[in-house]
Design an enzyme around this catalytic site. Structure first.
Site, PDB file in Angstrom:
ATOM      1  N   ARG A 106       0.880  -1.182   0.000  1.00 36.14           N
ATOM      2  CA  ARG A 106       0.000   0.000   0.000  1.00 36.14           C
ATOM      3  C   ARG A 106       0.910   1.222   0.000  1.00 36.14           C
ATOM      4  O   ARG A 106       1.690   1.422   0.940  1.00 36.14           O
ATOM      5  CB  ARG A 106      -0.899   0.004   1.239  1.00 36.14           C
ATOM      6  CG  ARG A 106      -1.525   1.350   1.488  1.00 36.14           C
ATOM      7  CD  ARG A 106      -2.666   1.329   2.466  1.00 36.14           C
ATOM      8  NE  ARG A 106      -3.832   0.728   1.853  1.00 36.14           N
ATOM      9  CZ  ARG A 106      -5.069   0.801   2.369  1.00 36.14           C
ATOM     10  NH1 ARG A 106      -5.275   1.445   3.494  1.00 36.14           N
ATOM     11  NH2 ARG A 106      -6.081   0.255   1.741  1.00 36.14           N
ATOM     12  N   HIS A 133      -7.120   1.133  -6.628  1.00 34.97           N
ATOM     13  CA  HIS A 133      -7.305   0.223  -5.481  1.00 34.97           C
ATOM     14  C   HIS A 133      -8.012  -1.048  -5.986  1.00 34.97           C
ATOM     15  O   HIS A 133      -9.176  -1.295  -5.692  1.00 34.97           O
ATOM     16  CB  HIS A 133      -8.151   0.951  -4.436  1.00 34.97           C
ATOM     17  CG  HIS A 133      -8.164   0.317  -3.076  1.00 34.97           C
ATOM     18  ND1 HIS A 133      -7.408  -0.778  -2.739  1.00 34.97           N
ATOM     19  CD2 HIS A 133      -8.861   0.651  -1.947  1.00 34.97           C
ATOM     20  CE1 HIS A 133      -7.637  -1.084  -1.468  1.00 34.97           C
ATOM     21  NE2 HIS A 133      -8.514  -0.246  -0.969  1.00 34.97           N
ATOM     22  N   GLN A 136      -9.949  -3.618  -3.739  1.00 35.64           N
ATOM     23  CA  GLN A 136     -11.240  -3.107  -3.301  1.00 35.64           C
ATOM     24  C   GLN A 136     -12.298  -3.395  -4.367  1.00 35.64           C
ATOM     25  O   GLN A 136     -13.398  -3.866  -4.068  1.00 35.64           O
ATOM     26  CB  GLN A 136     -11.145  -1.593  -3.044  1.00 35.64           C
ATOM     27  CG  GLN A 136     -12.436  -0.971  -2.573  1.00 35.64           C
ATOM     28  CD  GLN A 136     -12.864  -1.494  -1.211  1.00 35.64           C
ATOM     29  OE1 GLN A 136     -12.106  -1.439  -0.260  1.00 35.64           O
ATOM     30  NE2 GLN A 136     -14.069  -2.029  -1.121  1.00 35.64           N
ATOM     31  N   ASP A 228     -16.922   7.335  -1.616  1.00 39.79           N
ATOM     32  CA  ASP A 228     -15.665   7.206  -0.861  1.00 39.79           C
ATOM     33  C   ASP A 228     -15.397   8.564  -0.220  1.00 39.79           C
ATOM     34  O   ASP A 228     -16.056   9.567  -0.565  1.00 39.79           O
ATOM     35  CB  ASP A 228     -14.538   6.791  -1.836  1.00 39.79           C
ATOM     36  CG  ASP A 228     -13.183   6.617  -1.160  1.00 39.79           C
ATOM     37  OD1 ASP A 228     -13.147   6.423   0.073  1.00 39.79           O
ATOM     38  OD2 ASP A 228     -12.151   6.682  -1.858  1.00 39.79           O
ATOM     39  N   CYS A 268     -16.336   1.934   0.296  1.00 37.31           N
ATOM     40  CA  CYS A 268     -15.154   1.112   0.599  1.00 37.31           C
ATOM     41  C   CYS A 268     -14.741   1.206   2.063  1.00 37.31           C
ATOM     42  O   CYS A 268     -14.037   0.331   2.547  1.00 37.31           O
ATOM     43  CB  CYS A 268     -14.001   1.517  -0.309  1.00 37.31           C
ATOM     44  SG  CYS A 268     -13.566   3.252  -0.154  1.00 37.31           S
ATOM     45  N   ARG A 296     -13.590  -8.284   1.173  1.00 42.43           N
ATOM     46  CA  ARG A 296     -12.157  -8.034   0.945  1.00 42.43           C
ATOM     47  C   ARG A 296     -11.385  -9.321   1.255  1.00 42.43           C
ATOM     48  O   ARG A 296     -10.454  -9.685   0.538  1.00 42.43           O
ATOM     49  CB  ARG A 296     -11.658  -6.894   1.853  1.00 42.43           C
ATOM     50  CG  ARG A 296     -12.165  -5.517   1.475  1.00 42.43           C
ATOM     51  CD  ARG A 296     -11.611  -5.050   0.138  1.00 42.43           C
ATOM     52  NE  ARG A 296     -10.174  -5.050   0.094  1.00 42.43           N
ATOM     53  CZ  ARG A 296      -9.394  -4.084   0.594  1.00 42.43           C
ATOM     54  NH1 ARG A 296      -9.936  -3.021   1.131  1.00 42.43           N
ATOM     55  NH2 ARG A 296      -8.077  -4.157   0.511  1.00 42.43           N
TER      56      ARG A 296
END
Ligand code: CP
Ligand code: NVA
Length: 313
Positions: A106, A133, A136, A228, A268, A296
């Site tokens: 990340r 991402h 996700q 988001d 998310c 996830r």
């Protein structure tokens, strides 16, 4: 499909049939796990998890996923390895390749996961970069499937910042034939590069991207409403200014009323209630937000096993 040994940096690199197979496999592993069947798919294998940014879901789901597949995961936080400062990204990739079986990172700049991948001989998974991402999006698509919705022709509406999460939904969504709508204020829309990628791909897949400033136009008739945070990790100093710019770019009762009756709501997480989404909506029967967070784990188990798993188990 054989994606063994490949990297997973962006869904732009994956075809529709590959994404569909990944999701099928994730669903199968989820079913097996819920039935109490143990797995040895990652028996004896180690994942290195590099984090330049904070995380709840990504860290826990990768670590738990490796555990459930019979392997282990190692957390390397910002002060542990000093990515690019104490040691070069190239050397870190080479050293980790000699000791672990798979790397998840990340990062801030997307070029960091690209560089890790360039110099790593084991698969590198993007666990979020400023650009995209993809893990996700895999969990999001699994959640959409579980809600009984097909991908082709689906209207997926993203309300808010044209950021990494929006980009992943566009990359995967258009590949799978969805009509993705984004509603963002001027100056915060998805980038030109992403928009031109979308134009090119839509002719091949039948999917489409519509970029608008109007929440109403985007939300009307949507099958999925998605949002988001307005200020992503690394943009904390812009929080106040963004709060002003994004006022009204919220999934609330009004947006929900414009969507289809059987629409679902995704986020998310982490959420900022009263900004991009109301608590009322997250607590409503339309919300699949916590199923999405759970997925996830399952989506990434499928991904890990296909990229680096033992043949059986
Ligand atoms: N959605 C997501 O990636 O959450 P974390 O930042 O907590 O990992
Ligand atoms: N856009 C957010 C996503 C968090 C999961 C960020 O990058 O902080």
């Amino acid at each position: 499909m054989n994606i063994k040994g490949q990297h997973f940096l962006t869904l732009k690199d994956y075809r529709a049939d590959e994404i569909a197979e990944l999701l099928d496999y994730a669903r199968q592993l989820k079913r097996n796990f819920k039935q109490g069947q143990p797995s040895t798919l990652m028996d004896g294998k180690m994942m290195a998890m590099i984090f330049q940014k904070p995380s709840l879901r990504t860290r826990v789901s990768f670590e738990t996923g490796m555990f459930q597949l019979g392997g282990s995961a190692l957390y390397l936080g910002p002060s542990d390895i000093g990515l690019g400062a104490r040691e070069s990204v190239e050397d870190i990739a080479k050293v980790l390749s000699g000791q672990v079986d798979i790397i998840m990172a990340r990062v801030f700049g997307h070029e960091i996961v690209e560089e890790l991948a360039e110099f790593s001989s084991v698969p590198v998974i993007n666990g979020l970069s400023d650009y995209t991402h993809p893990c996700q999006a895999l969990a999001d698509f699994q959640t959409i499937q579980e809600a009984g919705k097909g991908f082709e022709g689906l209207k997926l509406t993203y309300i808010g910042d044209g950021n990494n999460v929006a980009n992943s939904l566009i990359f995967g969504g258009l590949t799978l034939g969805m009509h993705v709508f984004t509603a963002s204020p001027e100056g915060f829309q998805v980038g030109e590069g992403v928009q031109s990628w979308a134009k090119q791909v839509s002719t091949e897949t039948g999917g489409s991207l519509t970029v608008t400033e109007s929440v109403e136009d985007a939300a009307r008739g949507a099958d999925v409403l998605y949002t988001d945070v307005w200020a992503s990790m690394g943009q904390e100093s812009e929080t106040e200014a963004r709060g002003v710019a994004f006022k009204g770019y919220t999934i609330d009762r009004r947006a929900l009323d414009l969507a289809k009756d059987e629409a679902i709501v995704l986020h998310c997480l982490p959420a900022h209630y009263g900004d991009e989404i109301t608590k009322e909506v997250v607590d409503s029967p339309y919300s699949r937000v916590f199923e999405q967070a759970e997925n996830r784990l399952h989506a990434q188990k499928g991904l890990i096993a296909l990229l680096a798993g033992n043949e059986s188990g």
